[in-house]
Motif scaffolding. Structure first.
Motif, PDB file in Angstrom:
ATOM      1  N   ILE A   1      46.082   8.808 143.890  1.00 44.98           N
ATOM      2  CA  ILE A   1      46.822   8.149 142.811  1.00 44.98           C
ATOM      3  C   ILE A   1      46.267   8.569 141.453  1.00 44.98           C
ATOM      4  O   ILE A   1      47.019   8.882 140.520  1.00 44.98           O
ATOM      5  CB  ILE A   1      46.771   6.615 142.973  1.00 44.98           C
ATOM      6  CG1 ILE A   1      47.595   6.183 144.186  1.00 44.98           C
ATOM      7  CG2 ILE A   1      47.273   5.910 141.713  1.00 44.98           C
ATOM      8  CD1 ILE A   1      47.448   4.720 144.538  1.00 44.98           C
ATOM      9  N   TYR A   2      44.938   8.611 141.334  1.00 47.91           N
ATOM     10  CA  TYR A   2      44.288   9.013 140.087  1.00 47.91           C
ATOM     11  C   TYR A   2      44.664  10.446 139.705  1.00 47.91           C
ATOM     12  O   TYR A   2      45.011  10.731 138.555  1.00 47.91           O
ATOM     13  CB  TYR A   2      42.775   8.866 140.214  1.00 47.91           C
ATOM     14  CG  TYR A   2      42.015   9.427 139.049  1.00 47.91           C
ATOM     15  CD1 TYR A   2      41.958   8.741 137.837  1.00 47.91           C
ATOM     16  CD2 TYR A   2      41.371  10.655 139.137  1.00 47.91           C
ATOM     17  CE1 TYR A   2      41.264   9.259 136.758  1.00 47.91           C
ATOM     18  CE2 TYR A   2      40.679  11.179 138.070  1.00 47.91           C
ATOM     19  CZ  TYR A   2      40.630  10.478 136.882  1.00 47.91           C
ATOM     20  OH  TYR A   2      39.949  10.995 135.814  1.00 47.91           O
TER      21      TYR A   2
ATOM     22  N   VAL B   1      50.408  14.147 136.009  1.00 54.67           N
ATOM     23  CA  VAL B   1      51.645  13.798 135.306  1.00 54.67           C
ATOM     24  C   VAL B   1      51.389  13.678 133.807  1.00 54.67           C
ATOM     25  O   VAL B   1      52.200  14.129 132.986  1.00 54.67           O
ATOM     26  CB  VAL B   1      52.250  12.489 135.876  1.00 54.67           C
ATOM     27  CG1 VAL B   1      53.348  11.947 134.992  1.00 54.67           C
ATOM     28  CG2 VAL B   1      52.769  12.720 137.291  1.00 54.67           C
ATOM     29  N   SER B   2      50.259  13.109 133.428  1.00 55.57           N
ATOM     30  CA  SER B   2      49.937  12.935 132.011  1.00 55.57           C
ATOM     31  C   SER B   2      49.376  14.203 131.372  1.00 55.57           C
ATOM     32  O   SER B   2      49.222  14.273 130.157  1.00 55.57           O
ATOM     33  CB  SER B   2      48.932  11.794 131.827  1.00 55.57           C
ATOM     34  OG  SER B   2      47.669  12.160 132.362  1.00 55.57           O
ATOM     35  N   GLY B   3      49.058  15.208 132.193  1.00 58.22           N
ATOM     36  CA  GLY B   3      48.536  16.462 131.677  1.00 58.22           C
ATOM     37  C   GLY B   3      47.026  16.482 131.476  1.00 58.22           C
ATOM     38  O   GLY B   3      46.480  17.463 130.988  1.00 58.22           O
ATOM     39  N   LYS B   4      46.318  15.428 131.860  1.00 60.29           N
ATOM     40  CA  LYS B   4      44.865  15.368 131.687  1.00 60.29           C
ATOM     41  C   LYS B   4      44.103  16.079 132.800  1.00 60.29           C
ATOM     42  O   LYS B   4      42.956  16.452 132.626  1.00 60.29           O
ATOM     43  CB  LYS B   4      44.404  13.910 131.598  1.00 60.29           C
ATOM     44  CG  LYS B   4      44.898  13.208 130.353  1.00 60.29           C
ATOM     45  CD  LYS B   4      44.399  11.789 130.276  1.00 60.29           C
ATOM     46  CE  LYS B   4      44.917  11.120 129.016  1.00 60.29           C
ATOM     47  NZ  LYS B   4      44.447   9.749 128.893  1.00 60.29           N
TER      48      LYS B   4
ATOM     49  N   SER C   1      41.323  21.363 138.780  1.00 63.33           N
ATOM     50  CA  SER C   1      40.262  20.542 138.188  1.00 63.33           C
ATOM     51  C   SER C   1      39.384  19.939 139.279  1.00 63.33           C
ATOM     52  O   SER C   1      39.836  19.674 140.394  1.00 63.33           O
ATOM     53  CB  SER C   1      40.860  19.404 137.354  1.00 63.33           C
ATOM     54  OG  SER C   1      41.576  19.913 136.263  1.00 63.33           O
ATOM     55  N   VAL C   2      38.121  19.718 138.913  1.00 62.26           N
ATOM     56  CA  VAL C   2      37.178  19.070 139.826  1.00 62.26           C
ATOM     57  C   VAL C   2      37.104  17.597 139.458  1.00 62.26           C
ATOM     58  O   VAL C   2      36.941  17.245 138.288  1.00 62.26           O
ATOM     59  CB  VAL C   2      35.781  19.724 139.720  1.00 62.26           C
ATOM     60  CG1 VAL C   2      34.780  18.989 140.582  1.00 62.26           C
ATOM     61  CG2 VAL C   2      35.854  21.194 140.093  1.00 62.26           C
ATOM     62  N   VAL C   3      37.257  16.742 140.439  1.00 66.74           N
ATOM     63  CA  VAL C   3      37.233  15.291 140.228  1.00 66.74           C
ATOM     64  C   VAL C   3      36.104  14.706 141.068  1.00 66.74           C
ATOM     65  O   VAL C   3      35.952  15.047 142.245  1.00 66.74           O
ATOM     66  CB  VAL C   3      38.582  14.651 140.643  1.00 66.74           C
ATOM     67  CG1 VAL C   3      38.542  13.150 140.528  1.00 66.74           C
ATOM     68  CG2 VAL C   3      39.721  15.222 139.823  1.00 66.74           C
TER      69      VAL C   3
END
Length: 163
Positions: A127-128, A134-137, A142-144
């Motif tokens: 979800i995150y 979707v927000s482009g962040k 990317s590594v989360v």
């Protein structure tokens, strides 16, 4: 709540609550550091695992040691083993700290609950990531940090379910 706290159930809710608060503090410390630095320290995971072993010492009078050890070992190997397998198949998918965290937590939760915690963590992280994309962040590669989501899944089972 936790398998290691079974004798505390007989003594009332105070020890159970204290047990939950200590584990919550340890997991919060792990989650915050992983969120900021993308690093889970061995000493934090060791503290969590040692806390589980201390609980084992309090259990031995009421439950067969072999039963508790089987529960701990199978719990430690279930979700962490799955994370390790995925990491072997897809290098870099998970960090070593994530695997060790699930081994330590699994030793307390047991095999089924540790897999449920892992599933909750994957769902929350998904979800995150979806919201971030979707927000482009968050970009595709990317590594989360996954540790905070693991901690959230573990805390869900600690506070919201009967283990």
């Amino acid at each position: 709540i936790l398998f290691g706290s079974l004798p505390y159930r007989l003594q009332g809710g105070t020890m159970k609550f204290l047990n939950q608060m200590i584990i919550t503090w340890i997991l919060t410390k792990i989650a915050v550091r992983d969120w900021r630095e993308q690093k889970i320290l061995n000493q934090d995971v060791t503290i969590l695992f040692c806390f589980c072993l201390i609980q084992l010492l309090f259990c031995t009078g009421q439950i067969k040691v072999s039963t508790v050890l089987f529960h701990m070992l199978s719990g430690a190997c279930s979700a962490s083993g799955l994370l390790l397998l995925i990491t072997i198949l897809i290098p870099g998918a998970f960090g070593g700290g994530d695997i060790k965290l699930m081994a330590a937590a699994g030793s307390m939760l047991g095999p089924v609950e540790s897999l449920h915690s892992l599933a909750a963590a994957i769902f929350l992280c998904g979800i995150y990531i979806l919201a971030g994309m979707v927000s482009g962040k968050i970009k595709r590669n990317s590594v989360v940090a996954f540790g905070p989501f693991l901690c959230a899944g573990i805390l869900y089972h600690l506070w919201c379910t009967t283990i």
